[in-house]
Design a protein around this motif. Structure first.
Motif, PDB file in Angstrom:
ATOM      1  N   GLY A 194      64.949  68.306  40.537  1.00  0.00           N
ATOM      2  CA  GLY A 194      64.597  67.107  40.023  1.00  0.00           C
ATOM      3  C   GLY A 194      63.580  66.918  39.063  1.00  0.00           C
ATOM      4  O   GLY A 194      63.293  66.026  38.336  1.00  0.00           O
ATOM      5  N   ILE A 195      62.866  68.111  38.749  1.00  0.00           N
ATOM      6  CA  ILE A 195      61.906  68.168  37.939  1.00  0.00           C
ATOM      7  C   ILE A 195      61.987  69.219  36.837  1.00  0.00           C
ATOM      8  O   ILE A 195      61.806  69.092  35.474  1.00  0.00           O
ATOM      9  CB  ILE A 195      60.555  68.645  38.446  1.00  0.00           C
ATOM     10  N   GLY A 196      62.554  70.391  37.087  1.00  0.00           N
ATOM     11  CA  GLY A 196      62.831  71.545  36.321  1.00  0.00           C
ATOM     12  C   GLY A 196      61.755  72.727  36.461  1.00  0.00           C
ATOM     13  O   GLY A 196      61.013  72.655  37.238  1.00  0.00           O
ATOM     14  N   TRP A 197      61.877  73.536  35.560  1.00  0.00           N
ATOM     15  CA  TRP A 197      60.875  74.682  35.637  1.00  0.00           C
ATOM     16  C   TRP A 197      59.506  74.145  34.999  1.00  0.00           C
ATOM     17  O   TRP A 197      59.456  73.528  33.990  1.00  0.00           O
ATOM     18  CB  TRP A 197      61.324  75.641  34.541  1.00  0.00           C
ATOM     19  N   VAL A 198      58.506  74.463  35.983  1.00  0.00           N
ATOM     20  CA  VAL A 198      57.168  74.296  35.567  1.00  0.00           C
ATOM     21  C   VAL A 198      56.311  75.255  35.871  1.00  0.00           C
ATOM     22  O   VAL A 198      56.554  76.515  36.451  1.00  0.00           O
ATOM     23  CB  VAL A 198      56.645  73.090  36.663  1.00  0.00           C
ATOM     24  N   SER A 199      55.184  75.466  34.864  1.00  0.00           N
ATOM     25  CA  SER A 199      54.157  76.697  35.048  1.00  0.00           C
ATOM     26  C   SER A 199      52.889  76.589  35.517  1.00  0.00           C
ATOM     27  O   SER A 199      52.663  75.208  35.843  1.00  0.00           O
ATOM     28  CB  SER A 199      54.094  77.152  33.555  1.00  0.00           C
ATOM     29  N   GLY A 200      52.431  77.616  36.047  1.00  0.00           N
ATOM     30  CA  GLY A 200      51.132  77.468  36.898  1.00  0.00           C
ATOM     31  C   GLY A 200      50.454  78.714  37.143  1.00  0.00           C
ATOM     32  O   GLY A 200      51.016  79.769  36.726  1.00  0.00           O
ATOM     33  N   ARG A 201      49.688  79.075  38.011  1.00  0.00           N
ATOM     34  CA  ARG A 201      48.974  80.112  38.363  1.00  0.00           C
ATOM     35  C   ARG A 201      48.702  80.130  39.748  1.00  0.00           C
ATOM     36  O   ARG A 201      48.664  79.093  40.306  1.00  0.00           O
ATOM     37  CB  ARG A 201      47.398  80.382  37.560  1.00  0.00           C
ATOM     38  N   ILE A 202      48.565  81.321  40.533  1.00  0.00           N
ATOM     39  CA  ILE A 202      48.606  81.537  42.010  1.00  0.00           C
ATOM     40  C   ILE A 202      46.967  81.122  42.194  1.00  0.00           C
ATOM     41  O   ILE A 202      46.104  81.980  41.390  1.00  0.00           O
ATOM     42  CB  ILE A 202      48.879  82.764  42.352  1.00  0.00           C
ATOM     43  N   ALA A 203      46.653  80.141  42.848  1.00  0.00           N
ATOM     44  CA  ALA A 203      45.429  79.607  43.296  1.00  0.00           C
ATOM     45  C   ALA A 203      44.779  80.503  44.332  1.00  0.00           C
ATOM     46  O   ALA A 203      43.700  80.825  44.608  1.00  0.00           O
ATOM     47  CB  ALA A 203      45.071  78.225  43.517  1.00  0.00           C
ATOM     48  N   TRP A 204      45.703  80.825  45.433  1.00  0.00           N
ATOM     49  CA  TRP A 204      45.369  81.348  46.755  1.00  0.00           C
ATOM     50  C   TRP A 204      46.558  81.891  47.396  1.00  0.00           C
ATOM     51  O   TRP A 204      47.577  81.554  47.059  1.00  0.00           O
ATOM     52  CB  TRP A 204      44.604  80.638  47.598  1.00  0.00           C
ATOM     53  N   ILE A 205      46.437  82.929  48.060  1.00  0.00           N
ATOM     54  CA  ILE A 205      47.483  83.587  48.832  1.00  0.00           C
ATOM     55  C   ILE A 205      46.940  83.987  50.295  1.00  0.00           C
ATOM     56  O   ILE A 205      45.801  84.469  50.414  1.00  0.00           O
ATOM     57  CB  ILE A 205      47.849  85.046  48.060  1.00  0.00           C
ATOM     58  N   ALA A 206      47.820  83.669  51.341  1.00  0.00           N
ATOM     59  CA  ALA A 206      47.344  83.780  52.793  1.00  0.00           C
ATOM     60  C   ALA A 206      48.395  83.617  53.639  1.00  0.00           C
ATOM     61  O   ALA A 206      49.392  82.623  53.665  1.00  0.00           O
ATOM     62  CB  ALA A 206      46.217  82.679  53.046  1.00  0.00           C
ATOM     63  N   GLU A 207      48.813  84.802  54.509  1.00  0.00           N
ATOM     64  CA  GLU A 207      49.782  84.747  55.579  1.00  0.00           C
ATOM     65  C   GLU A 207      51.073  84.202  55.007  1.00  0.00           C
ATOM     66  O   GLU A 207      51.587  83.375  55.705  1.00  0.00           O
ATOM     67  CB  GLU A 207      49.150  83.813  56.851  1.00  0.00           C
ATOM     68  N   GLY A 208      51.687  84.888  54.113  1.00  0.00           N
ATOM     69  CA  GLY A 208      52.978  84.536  53.760  1.00  0.00           C
ATOM     70  C   GLY A 208      53.044  83.024  52.703  1.00  0.00           C
ATOM     71  O   GLY A 208      54.355  82.634  52.640  1.00  0.00           O
ATOM     72  N   ARG A 209      52.142  82.623  52.387  1.00  0.00           N
ATOM     73  CA  ARG A 209      52.218  81.416  51.855  1.00  0.00           C
ATOM     74  C   ARG A 209      51.157  81.792  50.364  1.00  0.00           C
ATOM     75  O   ARG A 209      50.558  82.392  50.236  1.00  0.00           O
ATOM     76  CB  ARG A 209      51.348  80.065  52.334  1.00  0.00           C
ATOM     77  N   MET A 210      51.391  80.847  49.613  1.00  0.00           N
ATOM     78  CA  MET A 210      50.681  80.647  48.235  1.00  0.00           C
ATOM     79  C   MET A 210      50.229  79.104  47.762  1.00  0.00           C
ATOM     80  O   MET A 210      51.391  78.463  47.927  1.00  0.00           O
ATOM     81  CB  MET A 210      51.385  81.678  47.215  1.00  0.00           C
ATOM     82  N   GLY A 211      49.145  79.045  47.182  1.00  0.00           N
ATOM     83  CA  GLY A 211      49.147  77.762  46.903  1.00  0.00           C
ATOM     84  C   GLY A 211      49.206  78.123  45.189  1.00  0.00           C
ATOM     85  O   GLY A 211      48.703  78.979  44.646  1.00  0.00           O
ATOM     86  N   ILE A 212      49.906  77.103  44.415  1.00  0.00           N
ATOM     87  CA  ILE A 212      49.929  77.192  42.913  1.00  0.00           C
ATOM     88  C   ILE A 212      49.331  76.225  42.371  1.00  0.00           C
ATOM     89  O   ILE A 212      49.634  74.819  42.575  1.00  0.00           O
ATOM     90  CB  ILE A 212      51.343  77.327  42.697  1.00  0.00           C
ATOM     91  N   ALA A 213      48.507  76.295  41.451  1.00  0.00           N
ATOM     92  CA  ALA A 213      47.910  75.184  40.524  1.00  0.00           C
ATOM     93  C   ALA A 213      48.814  74.976  39.393  1.00  0.00           C
ATOM     94  O   ALA A 213      48.925  76.033  38.595  1.00  0.00           O
ATOM     95  CB  ALA A 213      46.629  75.429  40.149  1.00  0.00           C
ATOM     96  N   LEU A 214      49.438  73.872  39.182  1.00  0.00           N
ATOM     97  CA  LEU A 214      50.189  73.571  37.758  1.00  0.00           C
ATOM     98  C   LEU A 214      49.487  73.699  36.849  1.00  0.00           C
ATOM     99  O   LEU A 214      48.366  72.979  36.809  1.00  0.00           O
ATOM    100  CB  LEU A 214      51.111  72.331  38.194  1.00  0.00           C
ATOM    101  N   ASP A 215      49.929  73.812  35.573  1.00  0.00           N
ATOM    102  CA  ASP A 215      49.403  73.992  34.160  1.00  0.00           C
ATOM    103  C   ASP A 215      49.462  72.381  33.933  1.00  0.00           C
ATOM    104  O   ASP A 215      48.642  71.901  33.051  1.00  0.00           O
ATOM    105  CB  ASP A 215      50.196  74.666  33.194  1.00  0.00           C
ATOM    106  N   ASN A 216      50.499  71.631  34.091  1.00  0.00           N
ATOM    107  CA  ASN A 216      50.461  70.099  33.847  1.00  0.00           C
ATOM    108  C   ASN A 216      50.955  69.209  35.081  1.00  0.00           C
ATOM    109  O   ASN A 216      51.662  69.809  35.817  1.00  0.00           O
ATOM    110  CB  ASN A 216      51.567  69.972  32.661  1.00  0.00           C
ATOM    111  N   ASP A 217      50.349  67.948  35.095  1.00  0.00           N
ATOM    112  CA  ASP A 217      50.613  67.306  36.123  1.00  0.00           C
ATOM    113  C   ASP A 217      52.225  67.009  36.100  1.00  0.00           C
ATOM    114  O   ASP A 217      52.976  66.931  35.213  1.00  0.00           O
ATOM    115  CB  ASP A 217      49.842  66.154  36.256  1.00  0.00           C
TER     116      ASP A 217
END
Length: 113
Positions: free
Chosen positions: A74-97
């Motif tokens: 519903g949105i398409g490809w978005v870019s970002g950076r990995i903010a954190w990694i823990a126990e099989g999960r990752m948080g991603i901070a998007l470059d644009n809202d």
């Protein structure tokens, strides 16, 4: 997993330093993720989504700060950076809202979790 499960939307929260931030929507949906270290995109499960980021299940090799791209339905490809990694999960901070409501298109099957 191609369906979408949607939970009760979180309200605006105040973080531990007093800044108001919009809450994240609890959901489960599959998405494609691209990392420069991978030859092809991989399927991940997005567990929550907000205008500025998301949390995904990912058990592959990646590092904090790595650039990524995610194909969100519903949105398409978005870019970002990995903010954190823990126990099989990752948080991603998007470059644009983004508008996370777009991930809940008319063809999605909504289910309370």
């Amino acid at each position: 997993m191609d369906d979408l499960s949607y939970g009760v939307s979180a309200q605006t929260t105040v973080d531990d330093i007093g800044i108001q931030r919009p809450g994240r929507d609890a959901l489960v949906m599959s998405a494609q993720l691209r990392l420069s270290s991978l030859a092809t995109p991989v399927t991940v499960r997005i567990r929550n989504l907000s205008a500025g980021g998301l949390m995904a299940e990912f058990s592959g090799r990646a590092g904090v700060g790595d650039a990524i791209e995610v194909d969100i339905r519903g949105i398409g490809w978005v870019s970002g950076r990995i903010a954190w990694i823990a126990e099989g999960r990752m948080g991603i901070a998007l470059d644009n809202d983004i508008d996370p409501r777009l991930a809940h298109d008319a063809r999605s099957t909504l289910q309370l979790i």
